[in-house]
Design a protein around this motif. Structure first.
Motif, short mmCIF file in Angstrom:
data_model
loop_
_atom_site.label_atom_id
_atom_site.label_comp_id
_atom_site.label_asym_id
_atom_site.label_seq_id
_atom_site.Cartn_x
_atom_site.Cartn_y
_atom_site.Cartn_z
N PRO A 358 0.72 -1.32 -0.10
CA PRO A 358 0.06 -0.07 0.00
C PRO A 358 0.89 0.99 0.09
N CYS A 361 0.90 2.62 -3.47
CA CYS A 361 -0.56 2.87 -4.07
C CYS A 361 -0.40 4.18 -4.69
N SER A 377 -7.68 2.16 0.85
CA SER A 377 -7.36 0.88 0.39
C SER A 377 -7.91 -0.21 1.35
#
Length: 502
Positions: A358, A361, A377
């Protein structure tokens, strides 16, 4: 979805968490939430018949009677496997008394797959289970609550935000400091320590919870106090003065997130080692957690009372040959990169790349640094130990292999390096949840959907993100790939060296 999850609870939970409110009969927090969630989703909580022996040894007669009566809420495990003491000791270590024997019998039931998981607050039981390869299947109460919510109530969540703050900007009256205050024998001891840290402009990595309370904290400071007595520390050591996750946030992988932050900070700032002190007998969860990431206990103690745990970052030239995984644990981010080690490129679609990594991301086409908020997320995956599921025909991937993740469809580049711990091919739900355990970033619905076909499960550890993402066009130009990677693709050592050189 019909649940097939069975979970053993250890004796201490039967005794301690049933004993609290004798008049109302209400279960003690936080186990009441776990109990209610299990009832809601049909997760079966079991007790091992051997626990009844521990209950009978309880000297508190009132509590013993209450525990026996409340035990009926948790069915007994039927016909658990029998085993002799020598075999128990071979698997789980020395047995000193009857309590140890019962603990090992409970663990043996898990070892023989009589249940999927164990819930326990006993640090010794966690340690014994980890030594037998059961770490991912043994949960604390808060960890199992998190597992239930993540798997049965998946929802969009905001990933934890690690803030790097001066200590004078942190509320010293936050409940996370309560246990630290208790360690000071004088009433103003904590205040003096806190004020000294503020004056020295010490900083901390902090994660705040939803109620603006501190969920996790790590106070850090350059400190080479022991470099002469522990030469491995080197000239530039970072001390983790306080490393703590609040009781209400355990099981959310925040400890792993903060440790990952410390590791990346150390590497970026050319720090040679990390170290901290801990009371080994009292802080079993912490010492056990750190051991899994390569921290070792020094031969000397801090002030003759606390263990010193340390981790170095560069392997010595004369390091003996060892298992690639153990080597990586000890010397992260170093890893075996010899020609004998297999290397693979793993394509991963953006949706699952965002879940596993993440911190990479995309947000408005800009890569976010480690300390930014990452919103919307699915499930936090910002950890070191991870699991990846796929349907690749490539399945014979040796332990210790190096894997490079290729983000397909949108960015089309290599982003991240990892090391394989284990690979499984699974075709049933029960085996799957036992293997992925605490590492799972997938909901049970997603797991069940994957199992429509044989599923490859790759347990791996994050090593690092590539400093420069390697584009698909570069991989083609240098003949690392002949076309878009559709499934797991093995590459040569020469190709791996080219990637390293970019």
């Amino acid at each position: 979805m019909e649940s097939k999850v069975n979970c053993l609870i250890d004796t201490n939970i039967l005794i301690q968490f049933e004993e609290a409110d004798k008049q109302t009969g209400v279960l003690r927090q936080p186990f009441t939430e776990v109990f209610q969630l299990c009832q809601k989703y049909g997760v079966t909580l079991l007790h091992h018949p051997a626990s009844e022996e521990d209950i009978d040894r309880d000297k508190d007669l009132t509590r013993r009677k209450l525990t026996h009566s409340s035990r009926d809420k948790y069915p007994a495990l039927e016909n658990p496997p029998t085993v002799n003491i020598k075999e128990l000791e071979r698997i789980f270590g020395g047995i000193r008394n009857e309590n140890d024997r019962v603990d090992c019998l409970i663990l043996y039931a898990l070892y023989r797959n009589c249940a999927d998981f164990i819930i326990t607050e006993d640090g010794g039981l966690h340690k014994r289970g980890a030594s037998a390869g059961l770490r991912e299947r043994i949960f604390s109460i808060s960890e199992f609550k998190t597992w239930l919510l993540r798997n049965y109530e998946p929802q969009k969540v905001e990933l934890p935000h690690v803030q790097d703050l001066f200590l004078y900007n942190i509320d010293k009256d936050d409940p996370i400091f309560d246990s630290l205050k208790e360690t000071y024998t004088h009433g103003d001891g904590f205040e003096k320590w806190y004020n000294k840290c503020c004056t020295q402009r010490r900083k901390a990595w902090v994660i705040y919870g939803e109620e603006s309370d501190i969920a996790g904290i790590c106070i850090y400071n350059l400190d080479s106090e022991y470099k002469d007595r522990i030469p491995e520390l080197g000239e530039k050591a970072l001390k983790l003065c306080t490393f703590k996750i609040s009781e209400n946030h355990r099981g959310t992988k925040l400890g792993e997130l903060i440790l990952k932050t410390a590791l990346l900070y150390a590497v970026e700032n050319e720090i040679t080692s990390l170290w901290l002190t801990a009371f080994g007998g009292q802080q079993v969860h912490l010492t056990h957690f750190l051991a899994d990431f390569g921290f070792v206990v020094a031969d000397i103690q801090h002030q003759g009372k606390e263990d010193i745990l340390y981790k170095v970052f560069c392997a010595p030239d004369d390091v003996p040959s060892m298992n690639p995984i153990e080597f990586h644990k000890l010397y992260w981010p170093d890893c075996y990169e010899s020609e004998e080690i297999n290397k693979y490129i793993i394509p991963i679609i953006p949706e699952y790349h965002d879940v596993l990594f993440p911190e990479l991301c995309p947000q408005q086409d800009v890569q976010l640094p480690l300390f930014e908020d990452l919103k919307d997320s699915k499930i936090p995956g910002n950890t070191i130990k991870k699991v990846y599921l796929c349907h690749s025909p490539t399945r014979n991937i040796p332990e210790g292999s190096l894997i490079l993740f290729y983000r397909s469809q949108d960015e089309k580049n290599l982003t991240t390096l990892g090391i394989v711990e284990k690979v499984h091919v699974i075709n049933n739900f029960t085996d799957m949840i036992r293997i992925i355990g605490k590492r799972s970033v997938y909901s049970l619905d997603e797991v069940q959907a994957m199992l429509a076909k044989d599923t490859v499960v790759i347990e791996f550890r994050f090593i690092r993100h590539l400093k420069e993402k390697v584009t698909y066009s570069s991989l083609l130009a240098d003949e690392v790939l002949k076309g878009p990677p559709i499934s797991i693709t093995q590459i040569s050592n020469e190709s791996y060296v080219k990637i390293k050189d970019w």
